[in-house]
Design a protein around this motif. Sequence first.
Motif, short mmCIF file in Angstrom:
data_model
loop_
_atom_site.label_atom_id
_atom_site.label_comp_id
_atom_site.label_asym_id
_atom_site.label_seq_id
_atom_site.Cartn_x
_atom_site.Cartn_y
_atom_site.Cartn_z
N ALA A 137 0.87 -1.17 0.00
CA ALA A 137 0.00 0.00 0.00
C ALA A 137 0.91 1.23 0.00
CB ALA A 137 -0.92 0.00 1.21
N VAL A 138 1.16 1.76 -1.18
CA VAL A 138 2.09 2.89 -1.34
C VAL A 138 1.36 4.19 -1.03
CG1 VAL A 138 3.50 4.16 -2.99
CG2 VAL A 138 3.53 1.66 -2.98
N ARG A 139 1.91 4.97 -0.12
CA ARG A 139 1.25 6.19 0.34
C ARG A 139 1.69 7.44 -0.42
NH1 ARG A 139 -2.82 3.87 3.30
NH2 ARG A 139 -1.94 2.13 4.50
N VAL A 140 2.87 7.38 -1.03
CA VAL A 140 3.38 8.54 -1.78
C VAL A 140 3.92 8.04 -3.12
CG1 VAL A 140 4.92 10.52 -1.79
CG2 VAL A 140 4.04 9.64 0.40
N PHE A 141 3.44 8.67 -4.19
CA PHE A 141 3.89 8.31 -5.53
C PHE A 141 4.82 9.40 -6.06
CE2 PHE A 141 -0.25 6.32 -4.92
CZ PHE A 141 0.03 4.99 -5.24
N ASP A 142 5.80 8.99 -6.86
CA ASP A 142 6.75 9.92 -7.46
C ASP A 142 6.15 10.44 -8.76
OD1 ASP A 142 8.88 11.26 -8.63
OD2 ASP A 142 10.36 9.83 -7.88
N GLN A 143 5.79 11.70 -8.76
CA GLN A 143 5.15 12.28 -9.95
C GLN A 143 6.15 12.63 -11.04
OE1 GLN A 143 2.73 15.48 -8.14
NE2 GLN A 143 0.97 14.15 -8.47
N ALA A 144 7.45 12.52 -10.75
CA ALA A 144 8.46 12.81 -11.77
C ALA A 144 8.76 11.59 -12.64
CB ALA A 144 9.75 13.29 -11.10
N ILE A 145 8.35 10.41 -12.18
CA ILE A 145 8.60 9.19 -12.95
C ILE A 145 7.50 9.03 -13.99
CG2 ILE A 145 8.82 6.69 -12.84
CD1 ILE A 145 9.80 6.95 -10.00
N PRO A 146 7.85 8.80 -15.25
CA PRO A 146 6.81 8.60 -16.28
C PRO A 146 5.90 7.42 -15.91
CG PRO A 146 8.96 8.91 -17.29
CD PRO A 146 9.20 8.76 -15.82
N PHE A 147 4.61 7.60 -16.18
CA PHE A 147 3.65 6.54 -15.87
C PHE A 147 2.76 6.29 -17.08
CE2 PHE A 147 -0.47 5.00 -14.35
CZ PHE A 147 -0.05 3.86 -13.67
N ASP A 148 2.65 5.04 -17.46
CA ASP A 148 1.87 4.64 -18.64
C ASP A 148 0.46 4.27 -18.20
OD1 ASP A 148 0.88 3.70 -21.01
OD2 ASP A 148 2.30 2.04 -21.22
N GLN A 149 -0.53 5.03 -18.63
CA GLN A 149 -1.92 4.76 -18.25
C GLN A 149 -2.42 3.43 -18.81
OE1 GLN A 149 -3.76 6.50 -16.14
NE2 GLN A 149 -2.36 8.24 -15.88
N ALA A 150 -1.73 2.91 -19.84
CA ALA A 150 -2.12 1.61 -20.39
C ALA A 150 -1.96 0.49 -19.36
CB ALA A 150 -1.30 1.29 -21.64
N VAL A 151 -1.08 0.70 -18.37
CA VAL A 151 -0.92 -0.28 -17.30
C VAL A 151 -2.23 -0.45 -16.55
CG1 VAL A 151 0.24 -0.74 -15.10
CG2 VAL A 151 1.55 0.10 -17.05
N VAL A 152 -2.93 0.65 -16.33
CA VAL A 152 -4.22 0.61 -15.64
C VAL A 152 -5.24 -0.14 -16.48
CG1 VAL A 152 -6.09 1.99 -14.67
CG2 VAL A 152 -3.71 2.74 -14.41
N ARG A 153 -5.30 0.21 -17.76
CA ARG A 153 -6.25 -0.45 -18.66
C ARG A 153 -6.01 -1.96 -18.70
NH1 ARG A 153 -10.43 0.69 -22.81
NH2 ARG A 153 -10.59 -1.33 -23.85
N ARG A 154 -4.76 -2.37 -18.85
CA ARG A 154 -4.47 -3.81 -18.89
C ARG A 154 -4.83 -4.47 -17.57
NH1 ARG A 154 0.05 -1.96 -21.94
NH2 ARG A 154 1.36 -1.88 -20.07
N GLY A 155 -4.56 -3.77 -16.47
CA GLY A 155 -4.90 -4.33 -15.17
C GLY A 155 -6.39 -4.55 -15.00
N LEU A 156 -7.20 -3.64 -15.52
CA LEU A 156 -8.64 -3.79 -15.41
C LEU A 156 -9.17 -4.86 -16.35
CD1 LEU A 156 -9.66 -0.04 -15.01
CD2 LEU A 156 -9.57 -1.82 -13.25
N GLU A 157 -8.52 -5.01 -17.51
CA GLU A 157 -8.91 -6.10 -18.41
C GLU A 157 -8.64 -7.45 -17.74
OE1 GLU A 157 -6.59 -5.20 -21.86
OE2 GLU A 157 -8.14 -3.89 -22.73
N ARG A 158 -7.58 -7.53 -16.95
CA ARG A 158 -7.31 -8.76 -16.20
C ARG A 158 -8.24 -8.91 -15.01
NH1 ARG A 158 -1.11 -6.96 -16.82
NH2 ARG A 158 -0.70 -7.92 -18.86
N ALA A 159 -8.61 -7.79 -14.40
CA ALA A 159 -9.48 -7.82 -13.22
C ALA A 159 -10.83 -8.43 -13.53
CB ALA A 159 -9.64 -6.42 -12.65
N VAL A 160 -11.36 -8.17 -14.72
CA VAL A 160 -12.69 -8.70 -15.03
C VAL A 160 -12.66 -10.21 -15.25
CG1 VAL A 160 -13.49 -6.52 -16.01
CG2 VAL A 160 -12.48 -8.22 -17.52
#
Length: 248
Positions: A20-43
Amino acid sequence: MKLQEEQEILFQQIVDHRRAVRVFDQAIPFDQAVVRRGLERAVLSPNSSNMQLWEFVHVQSPAVLAALVPICLGQQAARTARAMVAVVVRRDLWPRHCQQVIDLQKAAFRAEGDGTLTDKHRRLLRYWEVGMPALHRSGGGVWDSLKRLGTWFKGWRQPVMRQVTSADMRLSAHRSAALAAQTFMLSVAAEGGDTCPMEGYDQRRAKALLGLPAKAELGMLIAVGKRAANGIYGPRLRVPFEEVYSNL
């Protein structure tokens, strides 16, 4: 055996990485596709009677993310998140989902044979055609009382499922959504990302911001991103395993 061992080691690494990460580094690039793929697996997660009474809202708009911060009571995970996922429980959609499952199941039955439904198929379909409406339909408390009474009498003669009320179905839907949420978080961890599931938020304001209908319920909000150096507040603490494990 070597492949199995490698898979076990890899999965253990994913489980160990997920915190449970409480602080995220906003300077590190983040790919929103990771979220999409995660939700495709979640279903693909197991869910009660395959009713899939869930929805997932992927929030990536900076304006909406900022608006969620006070709604999440100013939590650091919300302040620094690169994305948020709302895990939404939609028990109110049971009639539509039930019919969709019936239609999909009929198509699957027809595809496995000569295109006709057998007596066995029809018996199996009655689970959704009769059983699911009986369990999910509400009637101002009267129907719940009748179901409890019927279960009580039947339970004298044989084992029965006793979780039959509307409240039981609500809990069941939340359990299914929680299983999907865990699949999502493990998926993000497998791709090197981080998450923080949150229960501390103003549900009424969150639903209004996300445009959710009145009968929808938020199971949790999950902040997503890449952990900062100070993102984890302490070691992973658990009570002794033997206190929560038994072997019969």
